[in-house]
Write an enzyme that holds these catalytic residues in place. Structure first.
Site, PDB file in Angstrom:
ATOM      1  NE  ARG A  51      -2.008  -1.342   3.567  1.00 19.81           N
ATOM      2  CZ  ARG A  51      -2.274  -0.969   4.810  1.00 19.81           C
ATOM      3  NH1 ARG A  51      -3.372  -0.292   5.079  1.00 19.81           N
ATOM      4  NH2 ARG A  51      -1.462  -1.275   5.798  1.00 19.81           N
ATOM      5  CG  ASN A  69      -3.862  -4.418   3.598  1.00 22.98           C
ATOM      6  OD1 ASN A  69      -3.293  -4.385   2.513  1.00 22.98           O
ATOM      7  ND2 ASN A  69      -3.197  -4.344   4.744  1.00 22.98           N
TER       8      ASN A  69
END
Length: 126
Positions: A51, A69
């Site tokens: 990320r 996520n």
């Protein structure tokens, strides 16, 4: 050699040579095609700075959107911006990713042309 600088504003933001001064957006008088696409990346993509690296890569390309996520071990998000830069980001998401990630599948959905981007930055959502 002289470099020609010019300023313009778009939606109350200041641009120099078509690059947003804050680095959040990119605009061009001859490239007005913005696109939006949703993505989901499968494989070893959680716990490997995926990320964070996605956000950094998006920012380098002048893109906006989000990444997070999922509960089933994937990473999903949305990216918006100049079509050419979005295509570069799609390649990064599908083929490169973060240093320790292992990408097994990349799904891209709902790709569409948009008039303006709907996000101010590229953020990591919890």
């Amino acid at each position: 050699m002289f470099t020609k600088f010019y300023f313009r504003s778009l939606n109350s933001r200041m641009f120099v040579n078509n690059i947003d001064i804050l680095g959040l957006r990119m605009a061009s008088s001859d490239q007005k095609t913005y696109v939006s696409v949703n993505f989901e990346i499968h494989g070893k993509v959680q716990g490997v700075f995926f990320r964070k690296d996605t956000r950094l890569t998006a920012q380098k390309h002048g893109l906006v959107g989000w990444v997070r996520n999922t509960r089933h071990g994937t990473v999903e998000g949305q990216v918006q911006g100049n079509k050419e830069q979005v295509n570069e980001m799609k390649i990064w998401l599908k083929e490169k990713g973060s240093k320790n990630s292992v990408i097994t599948k990349a799904d891209f959905k709902n790709e569409k042309v948009i008039d303006v981007v709907k996000h101010e930055a590229f953020v990591i959502r919890k």
